[in-house]
Design an enzyme around this catalytic site. Sequence first.
Site, PDB file in Angstrom:
ATOM      1  CD  GLU A 148      -1.709  -4.142  -7.629  1.00  0.00           C
ATOM      2  OE1 GLU A 148      -2.386  -3.125  -7.371  1.00  0.00           O
ATOM      3  OE2 GLU A 148      -1.463  -5.019  -6.791  1.00  0.00           O
ATOM      4  CD  GLU A 195      -2.742  -1.361  -0.104  1.00  0.00           C
ATOM      5  OE1 GLU A 195      -2.952  -0.370  -0.825  1.00  0.00           O
ATOM      6  OE2 GLU A 195      -3.118  -2.516  -0.412  1.00  0.00           O
TER       7      GLU A 195
END
Length: 503
Positions: free
Chosen positions: A297, A268
Site C-alpha cells: 500500500e 493500482e
Amino acid sequence: MTDFTEKTQALRERLAEISLLNSIGAALYWDQATYMPRGGAAWRGKQLAYLTQQAHARFTDPALGKLLDELMPYAERLPADSDEAALIRVTHREYQRAIKVPAELVAAISQHASESYQAWTVARPADDFARMQPYLERTLDLSCRYAECFAPYDHIADPLIDSSDYGMKAADIRAIFADLRAALVPLAQAITAQAPADDTFLHQHYAPELIERFTTDVIKRFGYDFERGRLDRTAHPFAIRLNHGDVRITTRYPKDTLSDPLFSTLHEAGHAMYEQGVKAEYEGTPLAGGTSAGVHESQSRLWENLVGRSYDFWEYFYPLLRSLFPEQLAQIELEQFYRAINKVERSLIRTEADEVTYNLHVMIRFDFELQLLEGSLRIADLPEAWHARYQADLGVRAPDDRDGVLQDVHWFSGLIGGAFQGYTLGNILGAQFYAKALSERPEIAEEIKRGTFSALHSWLQQNIYQHGSKYTAPELIARTVGRLDSAPYINYLRQKYGALYRL
Ligand code: ZN
C-alpha cells in the site's frame, strides 16, 4: 552435484509447481472480475477453491518440510542477504505457517469467501444487511478458527494481522494508530471548520475514453510497463500479478466523477509497478511478489497521493488534462483544480476519503475487527455500531447500510482481521520512503515538474521493488528508513494542508 545443489533444485521444482497452480488461479480470478458472465460464478468458485486446495496440499507436503529442514543449516551458513538463503528462509517460515492450518479449513474459507462475495454483490446495491448477516457470522467463526490454529497469541487478531503484515501485532498497531489519531483529529477539525473547497466541476460528465487516454499516458511515464501489463474495467479496481511478464490493473468509471477513475488508476499502477519490478529470477518461488500489505500500500499511495495529488505534478499535467476536457475545465485554473482534488471533508466512504480523514476510516474498521474477534461486538449489532462510530469520529451518518457496513468488500470476500491496518501502515511508510528518496535523489522534485519520473522509479526499483519478498517488511524498513515512524507522514500532511488552508 553437491547435496546442497541437488536439494535446492528439488525445492525449486516443488515451488515452481505451486506457483503454476497459484498463477492459474490468478488468471481465473482476473477473468471472473472482468469479463466472465454472471452465470459462470458458481463453477468458477469451485475451480478457484480446487486450485487453492491443490496448492495448499503441495505446500504442506511433509516431504517439502523435510527438504526445508535439511536445507536450513546450509541457509544459516550462507550470507544473510544471499538470494538462496532468503529463498530457503522465507519458504521455511511460510511452510511453518501453512502446516498449522488444516486443509479442510483452508477449503472451507475459500469456498465460503466465494459464496459470500457473490451474495454481497447483490446485497450491497439492495441495502440488505440481513441477507449478509449469516454470511458474516460464518466469516467471523472461520476467522476465529483460523486464528486458533496459531495459539498461543497475545491477541486473537495477531495471527490474522501477521499473515498480511508480518511481524506486527494488534498492540503495536493500536499504539501507532493512537499517535496518528492524536495528530489527525485536530488537523481535520481545523480544516473542516473552514469553507469547503469547491469541487463541483469534478462532478460532471468526463468521457471514460479520454480519462483513460490521460491516465495511460501518466502511468507509462511513471514506469508502468504495458508490454507486461494491461488496463481493464471492473466494478472494484485492483492490481494482479499473473507472473513476472504479466501484471494487470483494472479501474472503473463511475458516472459524473473525474477523481475516482483518475486516482484509482494511479493507485493500482503503484501496486503493479512494485510487482513488475521484482527480480525476474524470483519467478516460481515465494520471493516473487510484494512483501506485505503495508509495504504494498505504501507503493500505491506514494504514486496516487504524494506524487499524483501534488502541485508539482499538476503544474505539468494540468494543461494536458485541460486540453482533453476544454468544456469542463476551461474556466478552472490550476490552483482551483489543485484545491478541489485535495478537498478535505467528513465523508462516508473510505475509498473516496481525502488524505487527512482517510486513516480515521481505517481505524474504525480496525477497532471493529478487534472487537468482533474478541467477542465484545456481535455481527447483529455491527450496522448500528458502525453508524454510531461514524457519527462520533467523522460527524456523519450514512442513511443506509449500503454506504455503512456494507461498503467495503474485505469482510465479504475474506476473513475478519488483518484486512485494514495495511492501508494506514502504507500511508505512513509511503511518506517515509518518499522522504528518503527525495533526500537521496534531490532531482526527483524537478523531474516531476517536467512530467518525468525516472529518478523516483529507479530509487524504488533499487530499494523496494527488486527485492520482492526477499526481506520481511521489518527487514526492508530497517534497510531503507530505519524504523516505522509516523512523523514524516504527519509533517507532510501538516505542511501540505497547512499551506492549502492557511492554518
Ligand atoms: Zn491499494
